[in-house]
Structure formats: C-alpha cells, structure tokens
Design an enzyme around this catalytic site. Sequence first.
Site, mmCIF file in Angstrom:
data_model
loop_
_atom_site.group_PDB
_atom_site.id
_atom_site.type_symbol
_atom_site.label_atom_id
_atom_site.label_comp_id
_atom_site.label_asym_id
_atom_site.label_seq_id
_atom_site.Cartn_x
_atom_site.Cartn_y
_atom_site.Cartn_z
ATOM 1 N N GLY A 280 0.807 -0.669 0.266
ATOM 2 C CA GLY A 280 0.172 -0.252 0.445
ATOM 3 C C GLY A 280 0.921 0.964 0.050
ATOM 4 C CG HIS B 281 9.971 -0.774 -1.004
ATOM 5 N ND1 HIS B 281 8.124 -0.359 -0.458
ATOM 6 C CD2 HIS B 281 9.917 0.277 -1.783
ATOM 7 C CE1 HIS B 281 8.053 0.131 -0.907
ATOM 8 N NE2 HIS B 281 8.819 0.036 -2.145
ATOM 9 C CB THR C 99 1.610 3.704 -4.717
ATOM 10 O OG1 THR C 99 2.668 3.563 -5.226
ATOM 11 C CG2 THR C 99 0.552 5.327 -5.939
ATOM 12 C CD1 TRP C 100 -4.771 4.386 -1.560
ATOM 13 C CD2 TRP C 100 -4.996 1.926 -0.606
ATOM 14 N NE1 TRP C 100 -6.111 4.168 -1.127
ATOM 15 C CE2 TRP C 100 -6.507 3.132 -1.011
ATOM 16 C CE3 TRP C 100 -5.076 0.746 -0.263
ATOM 17 C CZ2 TRP C 100 -7.813 1.582 -0.439
ATOM 18 C CZ3 TRP C 100 -5.745 0.552 -0.419
ATOM 19 C CH2 TRP C 100 -7.542 0.648 -0.346
ATOM 20 C CG ASP D 202 -2.947 -12.430 4.125
ATOM 21 O OD1 ASP D 202 -2.392 -12.906 4.047
ATOM 22 O OD2 ASP D 202 -3.536 -12.819 4.949
ATOM 23 N NE ARG E 18 -2.764 -15.463 3.494
ATOM 24 C CZ ARG E 18 -3.213 -16.133 5.080
ATOM 25 N NH1 ARG E 18 -3.473 -16.998 5.425
ATOM 26 N NH2 ARG E 18 -4.220 -15.216 5.684
ATOM 27 C CB ALA F 81 1.718 -8.674 0.552
#
Length: 299
Positions: A36, A91, A38-39, A111, A113, A115
Amino acid sequence: MGGLRRYRTVVSDSALWDRFRFRSGDIVISTPPKCGTTWLQMLCALLVFDTADLPRPLTEISPWLDATTYDTTAILAGLERQSHRRFVKTHTPLDGLPSEAGVTYVCVGRDPRDAVLSFEHAVANIHPDAVPAGGLGPQAAAPPPADPVERFRVWADADPTPESASFGVSLANLVHHVRTFWDRRGEPQIALFHYADLKADLPGQLRRLARVLSIDRSSERLEQLAAAATFDRMRNRADELAPGVDAKLWRSNTDFFRSGRSGRWRELLDPAALDHYHRRVAELAPPDLVQWLHPDEAR
C-alpha cells in the site's frame, strides 16, 4: 549511519539516508513492497495539498529516496526545493532509518499472502529494459520454481536478508519490517496502518492519518479527499500516480493498479501449504502481531 541497520538490495541502499537533510514536519513513508505504498503516498498528498489536483506526478513529489536506480543527487536537490510539507518513500524498515525529532514515520502492513501475490504480478508487469542485473525476485540468484505453490513455499521459508542481491522480498523480511513499527507503535512519531482497514473505511483511515500528521480538515472535506483515493480513481490516473512512470518501469502503468483485491491466495493454497505458512509466520512474529497481520482470518 551510527547504530542503524543497513539494508542493501539490488535496487536500494539505506545508507543514502545519510545524505538527506531532514526538516521538522517531514513524513517518512516506510512500507514493505506491495503493501500500500502508493496508496499511502496519495493519502499524504491529499492532506498536504488539500486537493486531488497534484502539481506534479506523485513519484516526483514523493520520491523513493534510497533507490539506487535513480539519480540520488537530483532527488535530494528536488526535495530541498520543496516548500510544502515533504513526504518521502522508502522500503527500508524503521531500524534502518535515522530517527529525527519532528519527523513522522508511517507504515502500512498487509496480509503477507496478498502482498507476495501482488508482488509477483508487479514483477511480471516490469518492462524488460527496466530490470537491473540480477533481477528483482525473492531468489534472484536462481530461477524461481515454475509451480506457484512451490514459489510460495520458497518465499515463506527464506531467511531475512538485510543485505542481498534480491529486492528483500520474503515473508521474513515483510514481517520484520512491520515488526519494527509494531514494537514502537505507541510512540507519537510512529504510525502503523493496515491495508484491510484502508479498504474497509478509507475516509476513517484518512481521518486517522490527518490526526497523526496534525493536519486539520473537516469531516466533509476528508470524505471528499478520500473519494479521490479509491482504487478505481487511482487506477484511472495511473500515468500520474504509478511509481516509476518517469523511468518507464512498467509494461502498463494501469496494470500497476491491478485489482486491489484481498484473499486471492485462497484460490492458490491448499490446506498443507496454509499449515506450512502458519507455522512459519508463528516463528517470525508474536501472536498479537500475527493476528493483526491477518484480520480476516479466524484461527
């Protein structure tokens, strides 16, 4: 970098933070890949500018500071010229970032999985001319297994790699990244959000982010701003909002925003693979963090 942990991959080096001159009020958006990022950048942009009409592409306003695939000198100069409140992408986990007074550090978890499946789609969407030597995948030194379930097992079992030739994408790295925020989530400069909460109540989460950043917006205005950050709205503006558009990173900018759907792992993983996953994640995180990472799963 003092006592900070150094994170170095084929596309980033946390040592580049040494060159950044912080200002009080800066916002550091530190997320695991495909959780998330960019969100959250868009939500910060909406609050900072109080409009959905951004002055420049999002990747220019909020650059990935410690990426080695960009001109760091140019990025730093651009950030120095910014007169608005700055929000910078990375990151790098929290234990690799300088801790500065007056700076807010924000993370989004997801979650794992979801990602990893989102990451696989993103890698498939990267333009071949943009791939660095060594690749981006979790096992850059060797071709990944052809079987998607076996690839999932490799990702789940991989050891954490603060310095590696890969992008640092593994279950261990994702959990570690979130845990660096989880363990300090009570501190006023630290904020941890969940992808599922953003999906369930975007206006409410934008309101929470505004409180974290001490930005005053009315409830009505927050509703209006949140409407500009829905998945469909952002997908329709992919050429402005997708990361790496300036470097022609993607085969399709629109496909960077694939679906935003959670739970696709249920279509892939059988009970044996899920049991293996749960045993592994229990080795990597305390029970309360495991529960937080998997809000839609009752076990």
